[in-house]
Motif scaffolding. Structure first.
Motif, PDB file in Angstrom:
ATOM      1  N   UNK A 156      -0.738  -7.757  -4.136  1.00 26.93           N
ATOM      2  CA  UNK A 156      -1.184  -6.685  -5.263  1.00 26.93           C
ATOM      3  C   UNK A 156      -0.609  -5.518  -4.944  1.00 26.93           C
ATOM      4  N   UNK A 157      -0.642  -4.133  -5.523  1.00 26.05           N
ATOM      5  CA  UNK A 157      -0.373  -2.515  -5.264  1.00 26.05           C
ATOM      6  C   UNK A 157      -1.117  -2.412  -5.127  1.00 26.05           C
ATOM      7  N   UNK A 158      -1.344  -1.212  -4.111  1.00 23.23           N
ATOM      8  CA  UNK A 158      -2.567  -0.193  -3.609  1.00 23.23           C
ATOM      9  C   UNK A 158      -2.434   0.701  -3.696  1.00 23.23           C
TER      10      UNK A 158
ATOM     11  N   UNK B 236     -14.355   3.089   4.004  1.00 17.67           N
ATOM     12  CA  UNK B 236     -14.719   1.959   4.055  1.00 17.67           C
ATOM     13  C   UNK B 236     -13.493   0.877   2.754  1.00 17.67           C
ATOM     14  N   UNK B 237     -12.799   2.078   1.854  1.00 17.68           N
ATOM     15  CA  UNK B 237     -12.213   1.349   0.798  1.00 17.68           C
ATOM     16  C   UNK B 237     -11.213   0.758   1.480  1.00 17.68           C
TER      17      UNK B 237
ATOM     18  N   UNK C  86       0.645  -1.531  -0.088  1.00 16.39           N
ATOM     19  CA  UNK C  86       0.095  -0.125   0.244  1.00 16.39           C
ATOM     20  C   UNK C  86       0.805   1.060  -0.050  1.00 16.39           C
ATOM     21  N   UNK C  87       0.268   1.896  -0.718  1.00 13.40           N
ATOM     22  CA  UNK C  87       1.341   3.081  -1.382  1.00 13.40           C
ATOM     23  C   UNK C  87       2.368   2.520  -1.910  1.00 13.40           C
TER      24      UNK C  87
ATOM     25  N   UNK D  40      -5.177  -2.358  -6.291  1.00 12.41           N
ATOM     26  CA  UNK D  40      -6.093  -1.902  -5.556  1.00 12.41           C
ATOM     27  C   UNK D  40      -6.441  -0.779  -5.243  1.00 12.41           C
ATOM     28  N   UNK D  41      -7.402   0.224  -5.220  1.00 12.25           N
ATOM     29  CA  UNK D  41      -7.867   1.785  -5.196  1.00 12.25           C
ATOM     30  C   UNK D  41      -8.411   2.139  -3.639  1.00 12.25           C
ATOM     31  N   UNK D  42      -7.515   2.405  -3.042  1.00 16.32           N
ATOM     32  CA  UNK D  42      -8.247   3.117  -1.489  1.00 16.32           C
ATOM     33  C   UNK D  42      -7.549   4.021  -0.967  1.00 16.32           C
ATOM     34  N   UNK D  43      -8.203   4.876  -1.121  1.00 19.40           N
ATOM     35  CA  UNK D  43      -7.867   6.506  -0.500  1.00 19.40           C
ATOM     36  C   UNK D  43      -7.358   6.570   1.005  1.00 19.40           C
TER      37      UNK D  43
END
Length: 195
Positions: free
Chosen positions: A60-62, A97-98, A33-34, A89-92
């Protein structure tokens, strides 16, 4: 994007917003992530060279930007063409929720998104809530202590292992502790009992 709220201003989520996926049924073993930042990119490159895709673990990369993640994926494809099948993976970091959806898909999240006091608390909360292991590279000791206070019981109850201070920022402190111990032994014949 505007900075996220400081961790003291954020709510603590105590109820899952979606059905919990059992850990052994999750799609990924790990999510970097990042991945679009400097350190995240290096970690994604390491994973590409070390694990490839689907050989020994699924990953995966997020991050928050589809286009920036795609650019990193394109770069990874120059190392290993099989990365064309790497999931994004899209997550802010400000969207619980994301983050929850991301955590519910993987066994572990490795976060390189800092400063953690601004961008990390909701992710730690989601990992603790969904039983997802977590590691980061923070050196923000006060933030880590606050997370321990807020999320320790939740993480224990779900089986999540939350590991902060796993990166470069920690190395100077670890080396300093070692040097103090070594100095006590060589100069005074004493052992360092605690620090």
């Amino acid at each position: 994007a505007p900075p996220s709220k400081a961790s003291d201003d954020l709510p603590v989520y105590t109820k899952a917003t979606m059905p919990l996926n059992p850990r052994d049924a999750r799609k990924y073993d790990a999510i970097v992530y990042g991945a679009t930042g400097f350190t995240g990119r290096l970690l994604a490159m390491h994973f590409t060279r070390t694990y490839g895709l689907g050989k020994s673990l699924t990953w995966a990369i997020g991050g928050r930007s589809q286009s920036k993640l795609q650019a990193i994926k394109n770069e990874l494809m120059t190392i290993d063409p099989a990365m064309k099948n790497l999931d994004l993976v899209i997550a802010d970091s400000a969207n619980f929720d994301q983050l929850s959806e991301m955590c519910n898909q993987t066994r572990v999240v490795m976060s390189t998104v800092g400063p953690y006091v601004l961008y990390g608390t909701l992710l730690v909360n989601a990992c603790a809530l969904y039983g997802t292991d977590y590691a980061d590279i923070t050196g923000e000791v006060d933030w880590w202590r606050e997370n321990t206070r807020k999320f320790q019981n939740m993480a224990v109850s779900t089986g999540a292992r939350i590991m902060s201070l796993c990166g470069h920022d920690s190395i100077p402190w670890d080396l300093t502790t070692f040097m103090v111990h070594d100095r006590l032994m060589t100069k005074h014949g004493e052992r360092l009992e605690s620090i």
